[in-house]
Design an enzyme around this catalytic site. Sequence first.
Site, PDB file in Angstrom:
ATOM      1  N   LYS A   1       0.647  -0.938   0.273  1.00 22.56           N
ATOM      2  CA  LYS A   1       0.010   0.048   0.251  1.00 22.56           C
ATOM      3  C   LYS A   1       1.249   0.957  -0.137  1.00 22.56           C
ATOM      4  O   LYS A   1       2.511   1.079   0.803  1.00 22.56           O
ATOM      5  CB  LYS A   1      -0.499   0.552   1.319  1.00 22.56           C
ATOM      6  CG  LYS A   1      -1.760  -1.004   1.293  1.00 22.56           C
ATOM      7  CD  LYS A   1      -3.219  -0.741   2.939  1.00 22.56           C
ATOM      8  CE  LYS A   1      -3.493  -1.462   3.200  1.00 22.56           C
ATOM      9  NZ  LYS A   1      -4.760  -1.722   1.818  1.00 22.56           N
TER      10      LYS A   1
ATOM     11  N   ARG B   1     -10.423 -11.530   1.973  1.00 25.23           N
ATOM     12  CA  ARG B   1     -11.660 -12.550   1.573  1.00 25.23           C
ATOM     13  C   ARG B   1     -10.628 -14.271   1.695  1.00 25.23           C
ATOM     14  O   ARG B   1     -11.091 -14.700   2.037  1.00 25.23           O
ATOM     15  CB  ARG B   1     -11.986 -12.499   0.079  1.00 25.23           C
ATOM     16  CG  ARG B   1     -10.432 -12.289  -1.088  1.00 25.23           C
ATOM     17  CD  ARG B   1     -11.212 -11.262  -2.373  1.00 25.23           C
ATOM     18  NE  ARG B   1     -10.888 -10.015  -1.924  1.00 25.23           N
ATOM     19  CZ  ARG B   1     -11.381  -8.620  -2.685  1.00 25.23           C
ATOM     20  NH1 ARG B   1     -11.598  -9.755  -4.453  1.00 25.23           N
ATOM     21  NH2 ARG B   1     -11.090  -7.716  -2.079  1.00 25.23           N
TER      22      ARG B   1
END
Length: 516
Positions: free
Chosen positions: A300, A374
């Site tokens: 990120k 996920r």
Amino acid sequence: MEFSTKALDWSKAGQNGFLATKTDCLVVGLFEGQNLGGVAKALDVATKGLVGRLVKQGDFEGKRGTHLMLHEVAGVGAARVLLVGLGKEADFTDKAFADAVRTAVRALSSTRATSALWCLAQQAPQQRDVSWAVITTITLVREAGYRLLERHPGLKRANAQNAASGKPNGNDKSSLRKVVIAVDSGDARAATQAAVRGTAIANGMELTRDLGNLPSNICTPTYLANTARSIAKRHKLKAEILGRKQIEALNMGAFLAVTKGSAEPPQFIVLRYDGGGARQAPVVLVGKGITFDTGGISLKPGEGMDEMKYDMCGAASVLGTIQAVAEMGLKLNVVAVVPTCENMPSGVATKPGDVVTSMSGQTIEILNTDAEGRLILCDALTYVERFKPAAVIDVATLTGACIIALGHVNSGLYARSDALADALLQAGRRAMDTAWRMPLDDEYQDQLKSNFADMGNIGGRPAGSVTAACFLARFTEKYDWAHLDIAGTAWKSGAAKGATGRPVPLLTQFLMDRAA
């Protein structure tokens, strides 16, 4: 802070009635306009027309968001009387009620009042009952009075230094310690139960906020596991904490792929509350517990990365919810499941393009290591099949795309079942912790196709929140399932930076409704 309820006879206000009660502050609501009613009228009579004169002279009009503090009012036992504007009665909504509570809390926070007789609950919106008014009052007062993590040594030292230099530290508590919520005599029993529930929900929200706000060097996966053990011990829940070897034995390849880059050991937390009897199928809550998310190899940007400590707010809310359920003693079986780890880059971290096998046997091409939530959830969603659940709700700060779609007002709700979706939406509206239903059309599944595995873990930029939910849906075909994407609602940035405690109110209301 201590909350209680008191049934009052409004026809006996003055002299030996409730207005003679000794307290630091009497809190009374006034609607906008010349006509006084309810508690305001009783107060006006007891004070020989004082309230009416204030309204008539324009000193207090009852407009929404306004207040007037009166001191040593003749005919009243309270040291102070706080008049709170409710706005126009025809426009008195849930939000208007909440605004009135917050206005009162702000006004009291600037005083040294330690106790209050709270006479706003009778003036709940027309469609709401006394239970709603009491629960809402307690959760909002506690929310406004929340202060960050004073029990932690580092923060204590900072606070002491600030106090010595005269600087504000943001952790100064208001003086308010005791709130008595006045209700109609016919509502006494419901109000008493609501006070217990409101306190439990507020406790759950505070736990959720504490866990979210803690820095990630304190709130590690092991810290979350120890917190779960503590909850289980206090409330006599069944706790099972699985370490790396047990996770490996379960073939949770997707979860393990995320853990590879971190020195912190992963944990898989299972808490069971058995309040509904052996034959009742449980509601299972699954919370994403990434205690810090760098994005892994798909790193990120550095700006704002400190807020990635909040990537475990799904886990925090699940723990806060099951604690609240236990404190309320709901006649319901609830299981909380939390896969927790860090997502870090390293020489042994999972790389984009790696293919892993999930617990379900389905293979996944990890196209982006920053779509890690996920991956840990899909194995947890397979694991919970063993409980033969009545419903499974997973909670996750899953996608930035959900923030683009819904902002910071509504959580994103995905569900195949209309009945489950409607129950969650209704619970959110009642708890003022709202969600918005999003699509799960089969056509979105095409975006998850992979040339090298059963699926990719991302589906491109279009409908990013939807395709993330579609990914999870592939692991939930054996039970009724819903997904809450709380990326936009779990915490706030800027001057009000911090965890919100959402969606604990929504989840607890949903469970209370099922237990009714």
